[in-house]
Design a protein around this motif. Structure first.
Motif, short mmCIF file in Angstrom:
data_model
loop_
_atom_site.label_atom_id
_atom_site.label_comp_id
_atom_site.label_asym_id
_atom_site.label_seq_id
_atom_site.Cartn_x
_atom_site.Cartn_y
_atom_site.Cartn_z
N ASP A 150 -11.15 23.27 0.60
CA ASP A 150 -10.23 24.76 0.86
C ASP A 150 -11.36 25.17 -0.08
O ASP A 150 -12.24 26.67 0.72
N GLY A 151 -11.84 24.71 -1.45
CA GLY A 151 -13.22 25.62 -1.68
C GLY A 151 -14.54 25.93 -1.04
O GLY A 151 -15.14 26.74 -1.35
N ASP A 152 -15.00 25.37 -0.05
CA ASP A 152 -15.34 25.14 0.66
C ASP A 152 -15.67 26.76 1.41
O ASP A 152 -16.76 27.43 1.32
N LEU A 153 -14.38 26.75 2.23
CA LEU A 153 -14.24 27.76 2.94
C LEU A 153 -14.32 29.56 2.20
O LEU A 153 -14.25 30.12 2.85
N MET A 154 -13.42 29.25 1.08
CA MET A 154 -13.89 30.24 -0.03
C MET A 154 -14.73 31.13 -0.18
O MET A 154 -15.29 32.33 -0.47
N GLY A 204 -3.98 26.03 -8.98
CA GLY A 204 -2.51 24.76 -8.40
C GLY A 204 -2.71 25.72 -6.92
O GLY A 204 -3.92 25.27 -6.30
N SER A 205 -1.97 25.82 -6.19
CA SER A 205 -1.71 26.06 -4.75
C SER A 205 -2.51 26.78 -4.80
O SER A 205 -2.60 27.85 -5.29
N THR A 206 -2.99 26.66 -2.91
CA THR A 206 -4.66 27.78 -2.50
C THR A 206 -3.63 29.10 -2.36
O THR A 206 -4.20 30.06 -2.31
N ASP A 207 -2.08 28.96 -2.16
CA ASP A 207 -1.59 30.34 -2.20
C ASP A 207 -2.05 31.29 -3.53
O ASP A 207 -1.61 32.52 -2.63
N LEU A 208 -2.03 30.76 -3.54
CA LEU A 208 -2.43 32.27 -5.36
C LEU A 208 -3.62 32.69 -4.95
O LEU A 208 -4.43 34.19 -5.53
N ALA A 209 -4.68 32.32 -3.91
CA ALA A 209 -5.66 33.57 -3.67
C ALA A 209 -5.68 33.27 -1.97
O ALA A 209 -7.29 33.89 -2.02
N PHE A 210 -6.22 31.71 -1.46
CA PHE A 210 -6.83 32.09 -0.23
C PHE A 210 -5.21 32.10 1.22
O PHE A 210 -4.60 30.85 1.21
N THR A 211 -4.91 33.10 1.89
CA THR A 211 -3.75 32.35 2.96
C THR A 211 -4.26 32.90 3.93
O THR A 211 -3.80 33.56 4.73
N GLU A 212 -5.77 33.20 3.96
CA GLU A 212 -5.75 33.64 5.82
C GLU A 212 -5.92 32.29 6.89
O GLU A 212 -5.39 31.00 6.24
N ASP A 213 -5.62 33.03 7.83
CA ASP A 213 -5.23 31.61 8.80
C ASP A 213 -6.85 30.95 9.36
O ASP A 213 -7.79 31.76 10.34
#
Length: 666
Positions: free
Chosen positions: A157-161, A193-202
């Protein structure tokens, strides 16, 4: 979905990872535990590699872009028979160990690249896939595919952010790199925490829009994992991403799916509970069941056979295509022409001169036939940075053997791709942009230094000399900051002939990156003789114009476009009865490597009247001019104006150099 033996093998990765992190009292256990299923299937059913020869040319490349989960790759390397011992695993993150906190390619056999800064592995893998595609196009023949491998990566997830992943993914889709397969650990947890904090793209829509082949699977279902990788390999015209829905800290009763398993040890009690929950076979730390080890060590025999088969193929290929086979061997071994210096253009002395960016373009085209694996491009600046190789075609757009790459406005992605090509081997990659945009390339340049990777960065418009574009494009601090970066050669040639030899240095330099820093404006081409030959560029600094005195009255020194100002100042000082030496310093790092006698011969300690002149920050020049010397430069941002006016406005002139010498002579 999987046999009990498969589960034993997978859990061996999990237990080794949690035990090593616990012993070190530092690390990231959750990611290796979550991606153990995916990596087990990849490494034992698909990955083409030879643990006893990690550098075999036609191996698949595997990148752990999520480098914080380093115990995943260390476990895999040890289990499959690489030269990574159980003692190395036990010394995870300790001084002198080859199992560093994040994987380091120059340190650990089987690690293809140094990862840790998120996004870098993702983008560097694009360069590896580009290299495979180019070399396959150059060398493969029907029924003799001597270049035929994949680039795999585990990304997070971090790589994709990280922004670099967007640049790299867009480029890979545009280039249709079908032999690139990324496995995305979509566990929806980051440090906060949850990636929903900052990363909600499809991510499905995102990667489909880039032109990727996209699949979404249960990352713990072995049948789905195997089927997805097979489907990805079957898609030859698009890069592939497999979105693996996983549970971080898989098996931990109290920390699975939580940020607490991301970057901290589980704790001894939680490890006990986790092993119990997984049905683990021993309470002993670092226990490896013999049945599991036998499965993994089967990769040694498989790898030896894969390489032996390839060697037989290459032997047959060599008999049918002797010249191509010899060229392939030269490229892979980074063997350079013995007459490299003879290939360099020689520029006649000329007071008007030429912009060093223009000289660089001339040098590249003089070298392109003799160094036929030179491969490069620019970040949408081909006409400005002069990186085009004439008549060599555009990579992919004109076919896989085109040697000019259009990276688009993607400096960050370009810089990482260069590293990927250099790490892959077989190519001498370079990429160009404006010097100020090294700020976008810096993470990749730094990693190249750390990895000892011979990437070549061509950086033009190197000072306030670019003029009217103004301070947003005028790189005043960049020379100083890049000179501070370990294991990086910063080459700022002072005339066209120094440009020739700067390219020779960069091409021959195999243990780190080189940055060739070039002007927009014309600069004079100097008279040359044996004493001040431009070949002395390789020493980093040399006497360009000497004093007739045994001990000069002063020393003027500079780099790039300001060397000619030092030459002008020398002539003016002669009219005042002072006989001074001019030293051209195109590369501090190379000069520092010379022995004490040579350094003394160029900068004798007896001469304390010293002046440096450079259109950039004065930071660092005290090393060469001493505490009493005077550094002429610019320690503010620039202005928007014609460059001649800017040099006058900021006092970067021969007259100011004369004043500085006279000031010290009082």
């Amino acid at each position: 979905m999987s046999s009990s033996l498969d589960q034993l093998c997978v859990n061996t990765i999990r237990t080794l990872s949690m035990d090593a992190v616990q012993k070190a009292n530092s690390g990231h256990p959750g990611m290796p535990m979550g991606m153990a299923d995916v990596s087990y299937i990849l490494w034992t059913k698909f990955l083409k590699h030879n643990p006893k020869n990690p550098n075999w040319a036609d191996r698949d490349r595997f990148i752990l872009s999520a480098g914080h989960g380093s115990m995943l790759i260390y476990s895999l390397l040890h289990l499959t028979g690489y030269d990574v011992s159980l003692e190395d695993i036990k010394n995870f993150r300790q001084m002198g160990s080859i199992t560093a906190g994040h994987p380091e390619s120059h340190l650990t056999p089987g690690v293809e690249m140094t990862t840790g800064p998120l996004g870098q592995g993702f983008a560097t893998g694009v360069g590896m896939a580009m290299a495979e595609h180019f070399l396959a196009g150059k060398f493969n023949k029907p029924n003799a595919h001597i270049v035929d491998h994949y680039t795999y990566a585990i990304v997070s997830d971090g790589d994709l952010m990280e922004g670099i992943s967007h640049e790299a993914a867009s480029l890979a889709g545009h280039l249709k790199l079908g032999k690139m397969i990324y496995l995305y650990d979509a566990n929806s947890i980051s440090i906060d925490g949850s990636t929903d904090l900052a990363f909600t793209e499809d991510p499905v829509k995102r990667f489909e829009s880039y032109g990727w082949h996209v699949q979404e699977i249960d990352g713990h279902n072995h049948e789905q994992i195997e089927s997805a990788i097979q489907s990805a390999k079957a898609e030859t015209s698009k890069p592939s991403i497999v979105i693996c829905r996983t549970h971080i800290g898989f098996g931990s009763p109290n920390k699975q799916d939580s940020a607490s398993s991301h970057g901290s040890p589980l704790g001894e009690e939680e490890i006990r509970l986790t092993k119990e929950n997984l049905g683990w076979v021993s309470d002993e730390p670092f226990f490896i069941p013999e049945e599991a080890l036998a499965v993994y060590r089967g990769e040694v025999e498989k790898g030896a056979k894969s390489e032996a088969d390839w060697n037989a193929l290459f032997d047959s290929y060599s008999k049918q295509h002797a010249e191509l086979a010899a060229l392939f061997t030269q490229w892979i071994n980074r063997e350079l022409p013995s007459n490299l210096e003879e290939l360099l253009p020689v520029f006649e002395a000329d007071a008007k001169g030429v912009a060093s960016r223009g000289a660089s373009g001339t040098v590249l085209n003089a070298l392109k036939d003799g160094v036929s694996n030179l491969f490069g491009g620019s970040a949408d600046l081909e006409g400005s940075v002069k990186t085009n190789l004439k008549d060599e075609g555009r990579f992919v757009l004109d076919g896989p053997t085109g040697r000019n790459v259009h990276y688009g406005v993607r400096e960050h992605g370009m810089a990482a791709a260069l590293n990927g090509m250099a790490l892959h081997g077989g190519m001498i990659p370079y990429g160009g942009t404006f010097f100020v945009f090294t700020d976008y390339c810096r993470p990749s340049i730094r990693l190249a230094g750390l990895m000892q990777t011979p990437s070549i960065y061509v950086m033009t418009h190197d000072s306030i000399g670019l003029g009217e574009d103004g301070p947003t494009h005028q790189p005043v601090e960049h020379l100083a900051s890049l000179r501070a970066m370990p294991n990086v050669l910063v080459l700022r040639p002072g005339d066209a002939n120094e440009v020739s030899h700067a390219w020779k240095v960069a091409i021959e330099h195999s243990t780190g990156p080189s940055i060739i820093v070039l002007t927009r404006q014309n600069i004079p081409t100097f008279e040359r003789n044996d004493a001040n030959s431009a070949s002395l560029t390789a020493k980093g600094a040399y006497v360009l114009a000497d004093s007739d005195k045994e001990t000069p009255d002063a020393i003027l020194m500079g780099s790039g476009s300001e060397v000619h100002l030092a030459m002008e100042a020398k002539a003016k000082l002669a009219e005042k009865g002072l006989d001074v030496r001019v030293v051209s310093m195109p590369c501090w790092e190379l000069f520092e490597q010379q022995d004490a006698d040579y350094i003394e011969s160029v900068l004798p300690t007896a001469v304390t009247n010293r002046v440096s002149i450079e259109a950039g920050s004065t930071f660092g020049w005290q090393r060469w001019i001493g505490n009493t010397g005077i550094a002429i430069g610019i320690d503010t941002f620039g202005e928007s104006a014609p460059y001649e006016e800017l040099y006058q406005h900021f006092g970067i002139t021969s007259d100011r150099a004369v004043e500085a010498v006279l000031q010290q002579a009082k």
